[in-house]
Design a protein around this motif. Structure first.
Motif, PDB file in Angstrom:
ATOM      1  N   LEU A  59      11.366 -13.137  -8.601  1.00 53.94           N
ATOM      2  CA  LEU A  59      11.542 -11.899  -7.856  1.00 53.94           C
ATOM      3  C   LEU A  59      10.257 -11.068  -7.946  1.00 53.94           C
ATOM      4  O   LEU A  59       9.731 -10.847  -9.038  1.00 53.94           O
ATOM      5  CB  LEU A  59      12.724 -11.112  -8.408  1.00 53.94           C
ATOM      6  CG  LEU A  59      13.197  -9.919  -7.597  1.00 53.94           C
ATOM      7  CD1 LEU A  59      13.713 -10.363  -6.228  1.00 53.94           C
ATOM      8  CD2 LEU A  59      14.288  -9.174  -8.348  1.00 53.94           C
ATOM      9  N   HIS A  60       9.775 -10.615  -6.807  1.00 49.76           N
ATOM     10  CA  HIS A  60       8.554  -9.811  -6.733  1.00 49.76           C
ATOM     11  C   HIS A  60       8.913  -8.461  -6.120  1.00 49.76           C
ATOM     12  O   HIS A  60       9.338  -8.414  -4.966  1.00 49.76           O
ATOM     13  CB  HIS A  60       7.490 -10.507  -5.875  1.00 49.76           C
ATOM     14  CG  HIS A  60       7.215 -11.908  -6.301  1.00 49.76           C
ATOM     15  ND1 HIS A  60       6.277 -12.214  -7.253  1.00 49.76           N
ATOM     16  CD2 HIS A  60       7.766 -13.084  -5.918  1.00 49.76           C
ATOM     17  CE1 HIS A  60       6.247 -13.530  -7.437  1.00 49.76           C
ATOM     18  NE2 HIS A  60       7.149 -14.079  -6.630  1.00 49.76           N
ATOM     19  N   ARG A  61       8.760  -7.379  -6.897  1.00 50.49           N
ATOM     20  CA  ARG A  61       9.154  -6.062  -6.399  1.00 50.49           C
ATOM     21  C   ARG A  61       8.011  -5.071  -6.298  1.00 50.49           C
ATOM     22  O   ARG A  61       7.997  -4.230  -5.409  1.00 50.49           O
ATOM     23  CB  ARG A  61      10.244  -5.453  -7.294  1.00 50.49           C
ATOM     24  CG  ARG A  61      11.568  -6.194  -7.190  1.00 50.49           C
ATOM     25  CD  ARG A  61      12.679  -5.480  -7.915  1.00 50.49           C
ATOM     26  NE  ARG A  61      12.919  -4.187  -7.328  1.00 50.49           N
ATOM     27  CZ  ARG A  61      13.329  -3.120  -8.019  1.00 50.49           C
ATOM     28  NH1 ARG A  61      13.549  -3.199  -9.301  1.00 50.49           N
ATOM     29  NH2 ARG A  61      13.532  -1.971  -7.412  1.00 50.49           N
ATOM     30  N   LYS A  62       7.058  -5.131  -7.203  1.00 50.01           N
ATOM     31  CA  LYS A  62       5.968  -4.153  -7.220  1.00 50.01           C
ATOM     32  C   LYS A  62       4.796  -4.651  -6.383  1.00 50.01           C
ATOM     33  O   LYS A  62       4.445  -5.826  -6.449  1.00 50.01           O
ATOM     34  CB  LYS A  62       5.512  -3.876  -8.649  1.00 50.01           C
ATOM     35  CG  LYS A  62       6.572  -3.167  -9.484  1.00 50.01           C
ATOM     36  CD  LYS A  62       6.007  -2.708 -10.802  1.00 50.01           C
ATOM     37  CE  LYS A  62       7.066  -2.007 -11.614  1.00 50.01           C
ATOM     38  NZ  LYS A  62       7.396  -0.697 -11.104  1.00 50.01           N
ATOM     39  N   GLY A  63       4.237  -3.744  -5.598  1.00 53.14           N
ATOM     40  CA  GLY A  63       3.131  -4.133  -4.742  1.00 53.14           C
ATOM     41  C   GLY A  63       2.207  -2.977  -4.445  1.00 53.14           C
ATOM     42  O   GLY A  63       2.409  -1.853  -4.919  1.00 53.14           O
ATOM     43  N   VAL A  64       1.195  -3.277  -3.644  1.00 52.77           N
ATOM     44  CA  VAL A  64       0.217  -2.278  -3.219  1.00 52.77           C
ATOM     45  C   VAL A  64       0.001  -2.438  -1.720  1.00 52.77           C
ATOM     46  O   VAL A  64      -0.145  -3.556  -1.218  1.00 52.77           O
ATOM     47  CB  VAL A  64      -1.130  -2.458  -3.964  1.00 52.77           C
ATOM     48  CG1 VAL A  64      -2.177  -1.478  -3.443  1.00 52.77           C
ATOM     49  CG2 VAL A  64      -0.942  -2.292  -5.465  1.00 52.77           C
ATOM     50  N   MET A  65      -0.024  -1.303  -1.038  1.00 58.34           N
ATOM     51  CA  MET A  65      -0.314  -1.280   0.388  1.00 58.34           C
ATOM     52  C   MET A  65      -1.536  -0.391   0.605  1.00 58.34           C
ATOM     53  O   MET A  65      -1.626   0.678   0.022  1.00 58.34           O
ATOM     54  CB  MET A  65       0.877  -0.729   1.185  1.00 58.34           C
ATOM     55  CG  MET A  65       0.677  -0.752   2.695  1.00 58.34           C
ATOM     56  SD  MET A  65       2.051  -0.020   3.632  1.00 58.34           S
ATOM     57  CE  MET A  65       3.365  -1.195   3.316  1.00 58.34           C
ATOM     58  N   ARG A  66      -2.452  -0.868   1.432  1.00 61.16           N
ATOM     59  CA  ARG A  66      -3.632  -0.068   1.751  1.00 61.16           C
ATOM     60  C   ARG A  66      -3.423   0.654   3.077  1.00 61.16           C
ATOM     61  O   ARG A  66      -2.540   0.301   3.873  1.00 61.16           O
ATOM     62  CB  ARG A  66      -4.880  -0.945   1.809  1.00 61.16           C
ATOM     63  CG  ARG A  66      -4.875  -1.934   2.952  1.00 61.16           C
ATOM     64  CD  ARG A  66      -6.245  -2.568   3.121  1.00 61.16           C
ATOM     65  NE  ARG A  66      -6.227  -3.657   4.088  1.00 61.16           N
ATOM     66  CZ  ARG A  66      -6.212  -3.514   5.391  1.00 61.16           C
ATOM     67  NH1 ARG A  66      -6.173  -2.313   5.936  1.00 61.16           N
ATOM     68  NH2 ARG A  66      -6.209  -4.566   6.194  1.00 61.16           N
ATOM     69  N   LEU A  67      -4.241   1.668   3.292  1.00 60.53           N
ATOM     70  CA  LEU A  67      -4.207   2.358   4.579  1.00 60.53           C
ATOM     71  C   LEU A  67      -4.550   1.378   5.694  1.00 60.53           C
ATOM     72  O   LEU A  67      -5.377   0.480   5.517  1.00 60.53           O
ATOM     73  CB  LEU A  67      -5.208   3.518   4.602  1.00 60.53           C
ATOM     74  CG  LEU A  67      -4.868   4.733   3.756  1.00 60.53           C
ATOM     75  CD1 LEU A  67      -5.984   5.768   3.859  1.00 60.53           C
ATOM     76  CD2 LEU A  67      -3.539   5.345   4.159  1.00 60.53           C
ATOM     77  N   SER A  68      -3.941   1.566   6.817  1.00 55.37           N
ATOM     78  CA  SER A  68      -4.173   0.713   7.977  1.00 55.37           C
ATOM     79  C   SER A  68      -5.443   1.132   8.702  1.00 55.37           C
ATOM     80  O   SER A  68      -5.775   2.314   8.765  1.00 55.37           O
ATOM     81  CB  SER A  68      -2.978   0.822   8.924  1.00 55.37           C
ATOM     82  OG  SER A  68      -3.168   0.032  10.049  1.00 55.37           O
ATOM     83  N   ARG A  69      -6.111   0.133   9.245  1.00 52.43           N
ATOM     84  CA  ARG A  69      -7.282   0.372  10.095  1.00 52.43           C
ATOM     85  C   ARG A  69      -6.885   0.030  11.527  1.00 52.43           C
ATOM     86  O   ARG A  69      -5.897  -0.661  11.769  1.00 52.43           O
ATOM     87  CB  ARG A  69      -8.439  -0.507   9.643  1.00 52.43           C
ATOM     88  CG  ARG A  69      -8.938  -0.136   8.261  1.00 52.43           C
ATOM     89  CD  ARG A  69     -10.197  -0.913   7.916  1.00 52.43           C
ATOM     90  NE  ARG A  69     -10.763  -0.410   6.685  1.00 52.43           N
ATOM     91  CZ  ARG A  69     -10.510  -0.946   5.482  1.00 52.43           C
ATOM     92  NH1 ARG A  69      -9.711  -1.987   5.375  1.00 52.43           N
ATOM     93  NH2 ARG A  69     -11.072  -0.434   4.407  1.00 52.43           N
ATOM     94  N   ALA A  70      -7.694   0.473  12.466  1.00 48.56           N
ATOM     95  CA  ALA A  70      -7.400   0.204  13.874  1.00 48.56           C
ATOM     96  C   ALA A  70      -7.218  -1.292  14.125  1.00 48.56           C
ATOM     97  O   ALA A  70      -6.298  -1.708  14.835  1.00 48.56           O
ATOM     98  CB  ALA A  70      -8.508   0.761  14.761  1.00 48.56           C
ATOM     99  N   MET A  71      -8.066  -2.115  13.511  1.00 44.03           N
ATOM    100  CA  MET A  71      -7.985  -3.571  13.720  1.00 44.03           C
ATOM    101  C   MET A  71      -6.652  -4.149  13.238  1.00 44.03           C
ATOM    102  O   MET A  71      -6.202  -5.161  13.767  1.00 44.03           O
ATOM    103  CB  MET A  71      -9.140  -4.286  13.025  1.00 44.03           C
ATOM    104  CG  MET A  71     -10.464  -4.131  13.751  1.00 44.03           C
ATOM    105  SD  MET A  71     -10.428  -4.653  15.489  1.00 44.03           S
ATOM    106  CE  MET A  71     -10.228  -6.411  15.323  1.00 44.03           C
TER     107      MET A  71
END
Length: 107
Positions: free
Chosen positions: A21-33
């Protein structure tokens, strides 16, 4: 300094093929691309809702012990986790107002 990465914890978690089970993560800000590239994908052309899967797989930089987050991983998320990530994406990219009126992305 501008914060570009944000930690999250999925409500249920991604269950991989080995039963981990994988629960913790990281999301970066989105770029136009990140929103433009999926429009070229044949899966999006046949099903515009699939753009969400591709966009999330591009902006989630880590999830548990997984080596990478691919569209297949995002496809395997539980519905409540997908919903959570869509809201989280809109929140960190400050798209809440745009989502209420007219958002350019499918997220």
């Amino acid at each position: 300094m501008l914060q570009t990465e944000f930690e999250f914890t999925l409500p249920k978690g991604y269950l991989d093929a080995e039963g981990n089970l994988h629960r913790k993560g990281v999301m970066r800000l989105s770029r136009a691309m990140d929103e433009i590239v999926p429009l070229r994908d044949p899966r999006v052309k046949s099903n515009p809702a699939y753009a969400t899967v591709i966009i999330l797989s591009r902006v989630i930089t880590s999830l548990g012990a997984l080596d990478e987050v691919t569209p297949t991983v995002v496809e395997g998320l539980f519905a409540c986790d997908l919903n959570y990530l869509q809201k989280f994406y809109r929140q960190i990219n400050e798209l809440e107002e745009a989502a209420e009126s007219e958002s350019p992305s499918s997220l």
